[in-house]
Design an enzyme around this catalytic site. Structure first.
Site, PDB file in Angstrom:
ATOM      1  N   ASP A   1     -45.717  32.832  99.111  1.00  0.00           N
ATOM      2  CA  ASP A   1     -44.525  31.922  98.880  1.00  0.00           C
ATOM      3  C   ASP A   1     -43.324  32.943  98.394  1.00  0.00           C
ATOM      4  O   ASP A   1     -43.447  33.016  97.259  1.00  0.00           O
ATOM      5  CB  ASP A   1     -44.914  30.688  98.139  1.00  0.00           C
ATOM      6  CG  ASP A   1     -43.677  29.825  97.656  1.00  0.00           C
ATOM      7  OD1 ASP A   1     -42.688  30.079  98.159  1.00  0.00           O
ATOM      8  OD2 ASP A   1     -43.885  28.708  96.924  1.00  0.00           O
TER       9      ASP A   1
ATOM     10  N   ASN B   1     -37.409  38.456 106.203  1.00  0.00           N
ATOM     11  CA  ASN B   1     -37.178  37.453 107.433  1.00  0.00           C
ATOM     12  C   ASN B   1     -37.173  36.010 107.089  1.00  0.00           C
ATOM     13  O   ASN B   1     -36.707  35.201 107.587  1.00  0.00           O
ATOM     14  CB  ASN B   1     -37.833  37.818 108.493  1.00  0.00           C
ATOM     15  CG  ASN B   1     -37.893  36.586 109.571  1.00  0.00           C
ATOM     16  OD1 ASN B   1     -36.862  36.506 110.435  1.00  0.00           O
ATOM     17  ND2 ASN B   1     -38.905  35.766 109.658  1.00  0.00           N
TER      18      ASN B   1
ATOM     19  N   TYR C   1     -26.826  26.713 103.978  1.00  0.00           N
ATOM     20  CA  TYR C   1     -27.205  27.971 105.014  1.00  0.00           C
ATOM     21  C   TYR C   1     -26.256  28.947 105.143  1.00  0.00           C
ATOM     22  O   TYR C   1     -26.642  30.223 104.765  1.00  0.00           O
ATOM     23  CB  TYR C   1     -27.732  27.404 106.232  1.00  0.00           C
ATOM     24  CG  TYR C   1     -28.269  28.242 107.341  1.00  0.00           C
ATOM     25  CD1 TYR C   1     -29.500  28.763 107.351  1.00  0.00           C
ATOM     26  CD2 TYR C   1     -27.362  28.896 108.225  1.00  0.00           C
ATOM     27  CE1 TYR C   1     -29.947  29.813 108.071  1.00  0.00           C
ATOM     28  CE2 TYR C   1     -27.891  29.906 109.283  1.00  0.00           C
ATOM     29  CZ  TYR C   1     -29.314  30.113 109.078  1.00  0.00           C
ATOM     30  OH  TYR C   1     -29.456  31.364 110.085  1.00  0.00           O
TER      31      TYR C   1
ATOM     32  N   LYS D   1     -26.725  32.861 103.469  1.00  0.00           N
ATOM     33  CA  LYS D   1     -26.849  33.991 104.386  1.00  0.00           C
ATOM     34  C   LYS D   1     -25.653  34.788 104.261  1.00  0.00           C
ATOM     35  O   LYS D   1     -25.530  36.193 104.423  1.00  0.00           O
ATOM     36  CB  LYS D   1     -26.857  33.681 105.941  1.00  0.00           C
ATOM     37  CG  LYS D   1     -27.960  32.760 106.458  1.00  0.00           C
ATOM     38  CD  LYS D   1     -29.296  33.800 106.265  1.00  0.00           C
ATOM     39  CE  LYS D   1     -30.467  33.230 106.745  1.00  0.00           C
ATOM     40  NZ  LYS D   1     -31.557  34.210 106.732  1.00  0.00           N
TER      41      LYS D   1
END
Length: 256
Positions: A58, A85, A151, A155
């Protein structure tokens, strides 16, 4: 040539699986880190299963990350490449409707995860003769994506993390780069497109065109294998002087 040892998070499916398979195809030892059983399937797909180490991990839990890195080093004798990733799409909603829990979860997986893995991998990477950190960001970290605030913010932060780590680890010849994929074929992007279609009040194909393919020079989605090949290149001797970069693999959607 010394066999590389590679640690890949989110290796149970999608881009992560393809990255693991690409390194495995070139003879690397590959630690497959994820929460799901898909890492066992990924391991079975690598030719030479003694070179594949599935580890339930995790990335938001520091003891889990620390133990996974330690197990990798103990099994293979070192660590050369870290591929961050693991990521989630987060909610599709205007900011007024984004719940704090959803925001925190997106940041935990997409940003805290790379921080924790790099924190515990750094000392081992510094000892490698050719070490590399590869963070999977997104073109959404460079341009607006409507109703995807958690998101896109996470990023974009990954790009900042990448640039800073490139200087922090560069004195020990560790390269650090980010790959920014465009919309990549698979179940995850299908779910995003479906959510966008609902948000925009259009059908699936129209949402795909409006949000993703219409802006791409090649007018198509990206294949996960394309991202994997870029990761392999960045970790190779040919990529040893490339660091601190955020490289688009997006069919010509973002030009910076």
């Amino acid at each position: 040539m010394t066999r590389q040892t590679v640690f890949v998070t989110g290796a149970s499916q999608g881009i992560g699986r393809q990255i693991a398979l690409a390194f495995g195809a070139r003879g690397a030892n590959v630690a497959l880190a994820a929460r799901g059983d898909g890492i066992d399937e990924t391991a079975a797909l690598i030719d030479g299963t003694e070179r594949a180490l599935p580890i339930r991990t995790d990335v938001t839990d520091e003891p889990s990350v620390r133990e996974a890195i330690e197990q990798t080093v103990e099994t293979f004798g070192g660590l050369d490449v870290l591929v961050n990733n693991a990521g989630i799409a987060g909610p599709t909603a205007p900011i007024e409707s984004v719940e704090r829990e959803a925001w925190d979860r997106t940041m935990a997986v997409n940003l805290t995860g790379p921080y924790l893995t790099t924190k515990h991998a750094a000392s081992h990477l510094r000892e490698s003769d050719r070490a590399s950190v590869i963070n999977i960001s997104s073109i959404s970290g460079k341009r607006p994506l409507e109703n995807r605030t958690p998101y896109t913010a996470s990023k974009m932060a990954v790009i900042g993390l990448t640039r800073t780590l490139a200087f922090e680890l560069g004195a020990d010849d560790v390269t650090v780069n980010a790959i920014c994929p465009g919309a990549t074929r698979g179940p995850r992007i299908d779910a995003v497109i479906e959510a966008q279609a609902e948000s925009l009040g259009v059908d699936f194909e129209e949402a795909k065109q409006q949000v993703f393919t219409d802006d791409a020079a090649l007018e198509t989605l990206v294949d996960a294998e394309d991202v994997a090949e870029m990761a392999v290149f960045l970790a190779s001797d040919a990529g040893q002087h490339i660091t601190g970069q955020d490289i688009n693999v997006d069919g010509g959607t973002v030009w910076y």
